[in-house]
Design a protein around this motif. Sequence first.
Motif, PDB file in Angstrom:
ATOM      1  N   UNK A  19       0.943  -1.156  -0.139  1.00  0.00           N
ATOM      2  CA  UNK A  19      -0.058   0.013  -0.068  1.00  0.00           C
ATOM      3  C   UNK A  19       0.893   1.224   0.074  1.00  0.00           C
ATOM      4  N   UNK A  20       1.871   1.069   0.615  1.00  0.00           N
ATOM      5  CA  UNK A  20       2.907   2.470   0.676  1.00  0.00           C
ATOM      6  C   UNK A  20       3.255   2.590  -0.940  1.00  0.00           C
ATOM      7  N   UNK A  21       3.779   1.691  -1.577  1.00  0.00           N
ATOM      8  CA  UNK A  21       4.352   1.996  -2.698  1.00  0.00           C
ATOM      9  C   UNK A  21       3.119   2.515  -3.563  1.00  0.00           C
ATOM     10  N   UNK A  22       1.962   2.154  -3.497  1.00  0.00           N
ATOM     11  CA  UNK A  22       0.912   2.439  -4.068  1.00  0.00           C
ATOM     12  C   UNK A  22       0.488   3.944  -3.771  1.00  0.00           C
ATOM     13  N   UNK A  23       0.486   4.194  -2.550  1.00  0.00           N
ATOM     14  CA  UNK A  23       0.365   5.740  -2.105  1.00  0.00           C
ATOM     15  C   UNK A  23       1.360   6.818  -2.539  1.00  0.00           C
ATOM     16  N   UNK A  24       2.631   6.099  -2.505  1.00  0.00           N
ATOM     17  CA  UNK A  24       3.577   7.087  -2.836  1.00  0.00           C
ATOM     18  C   UNK A  24       3.883   7.241  -4.380  1.00  0.00           C
ATOM     19  N   UNK A  25       3.519   6.415  -5.223  1.00  0.00           N
ATOM     20  CA  UNK A  25       3.249   6.468  -6.591  1.00  0.00           C
ATOM     21  C   UNK A  25       2.073   7.213  -7.028  1.00  0.00           C
ATOM     22  N   UNK A  26       0.952   7.140  -6.247  1.00  0.00           N
ATOM     23  CA  UNK A  26      -0.265   8.022  -6.493  1.00  0.00           C
ATOM     24  C   UNK A  26       0.095   9.512  -6.119  1.00  0.00           C
ATOM     25  N   UNK A  27       0.752   9.677  -5.362  1.00  0.00           N
ATOM     26  CA  UNK A  27       1.107  10.900  -4.773  1.00  0.00           C
ATOM     27  C   UNK A  27       1.818  11.757  -5.938  1.00  0.00           C
ATOM     28  N   UNK A  28       2.626  11.281  -6.576  1.00  0.00           N
ATOM     29  CA  UNK A  28       3.369  12.209  -7.566  1.00  0.00           C
ATOM     30  C   UNK A  28       2.639  12.686  -8.558  1.00  0.00           C
ATOM     31  N   UNK A  29       1.656  12.228  -9.358  1.00  0.00           N
ATOM     32  CA  UNK A  29       0.822  12.923 -10.147  1.00  0.00           C
ATOM     33  C   UNK A  29      -0.040  13.827  -9.509  1.00  0.00           C
ATOM     34  N   UNK A  30      -0.313  13.650  -8.005  1.00  0.00           N
ATOM     35  CA  UNK A  30      -1.321  14.648  -7.374  1.00  0.00           C
ATOM     36  C   UNK A  30       0.035  16.010  -7.192  1.00  0.00           C
ATOM     37  N   UNK A 138      -3.318  -9.285  -1.612  1.00  0.00           N
ATOM     38  CA  UNK A 138      -2.490  -8.074  -2.138  1.00  0.00           C
ATOM     39  C   UNK A 138      -3.379  -7.417  -3.257  1.00  0.00           C
ATOM     40  N   UNK A 139      -3.805  -8.304  -4.273  1.00  0.00           N
ATOM     41  CA  UNK A 139      -4.534  -7.743  -5.315  1.00  0.00           C
ATOM     42  C   UNK A 139      -5.819  -7.199  -4.920  1.00  0.00           C
ATOM     43  N   UNK A 140      -6.484  -7.436  -4.044  1.00  0.00           N
ATOM     44  CA  UNK A 140      -7.843  -6.889  -3.587  1.00  0.00           C
ATOM     45  C   UNK A 140      -7.356  -5.393  -3.005  1.00  0.00           C
ATOM     46  N   UNK A 141      -6.265  -5.546  -2.217  1.00  0.00           N
ATOM     47  CA  UNK A 141      -5.784  -4.219  -1.631  1.00  0.00           C
ATOM     48  C   UNK A 141      -5.116  -3.309  -2.556  1.00  0.00           C
ATOM     49  N   UNK A 142      -4.543  -3.900  -3.641  1.00  0.00           N
ATOM     50  CA  UNK A 142      -4.285  -2.818  -4.558  1.00  0.00           C
ATOM     51  C   UNK A 142      -5.434  -2.063  -5.618  1.00  0.00           C
ATOM     52  N   UNK A 143      -6.549  -2.457  -5.112  1.00  0.00           N
ATOM     53  CA  UNK A 143      -7.688  -1.955  -5.826  1.00  0.00           C
ATOM     54  C   UNK A 143      -8.362  -1.152  -4.753  1.00  0.00           C
ATOM     55  N   UNK A 144      -8.279  -1.668  -3.400  1.00  0.00           N
ATOM     56  CA  UNK A 144      -9.189  -0.750  -2.469  1.00  0.00           C
ATOM     57  C   UNK A 144      -8.286   0.446  -2.064  1.00  0.00           C
ATOM     58  N   UNK A 145      -7.111   0.182  -1.600  1.00  0.00           N
ATOM     59  CA  UNK A 145      -6.072   1.256  -1.168  1.00  0.00           C
ATOM     60  C   UNK A 145      -6.220   2.552  -2.092  1.00  0.00           C
ATOM     61  N   UNK A 146      -6.110   2.438  -3.221  1.00  0.00           N
ATOM     62  CA  UNK A 146      -5.875   3.543  -4.031  1.00  0.00           C
ATOM     63  C   UNK A 146      -7.397   4.146  -4.183  1.00  0.00           C
TER      64      UNK A 146
END
Length: 183
Positions: A19-30, A138-146
């Motif tokens: 989830x951290x990798x997802x959040x930090x990658x999502x943060x860049x375009x924001x 993990x696949x489910x969380x990769x959808x839910x967390x973002x």
Amino acid sequence: MKRLPSIVFVSLLQTLLKSFTILFFLLLPILFDEKIITAEQLGFIGAIFIVGLLVGGSLVTYKLHEVSKVLVLQLASVLLFLGTVLLFWLHDEVFLSLAYICVGVATGLGMSTVNALAAEFTVKGMRYKVLAKMAMVMDVMRIVYPFLSGLIYVATGLRGLILFALFTVAGFVAFTIFYKIRF
């Protein structure tokens, strides 16, 4: 039956780290969209994040047998906390870069350690089945967390998203403490 709770625990640890990798990658375009960073900075910060992941994973790969897994998870927790707190100074390029380095190294350290724990908590012949179940979680969380991150960002802005990241760090720390006590 004793191994099932340990695998569930390891799955949750792994999910929090992913989830951290997802959040930090999502943060860049924001950050780019809000004109906090430029396109060049976006590329640079993304690259140092990936380098941090590789460095953290490599350190564990070569030194895991010499260091306690609990100690590695605690170090990852400290780096995750430090990196997330540094996000409160988004307009400072040095702090932002340090945040991404810390979280990258922490995630690399943590993921490699959690993968080693997963191997420890499985038995030959059942390993593939157990690891496949972990991957599904993990696949489910990769959808839910973002999705959750997006909702939080829309509702509260960047500060709320950073607080959500701190909440995720608290979850990781709690599971690390639980691991130390239980296993």
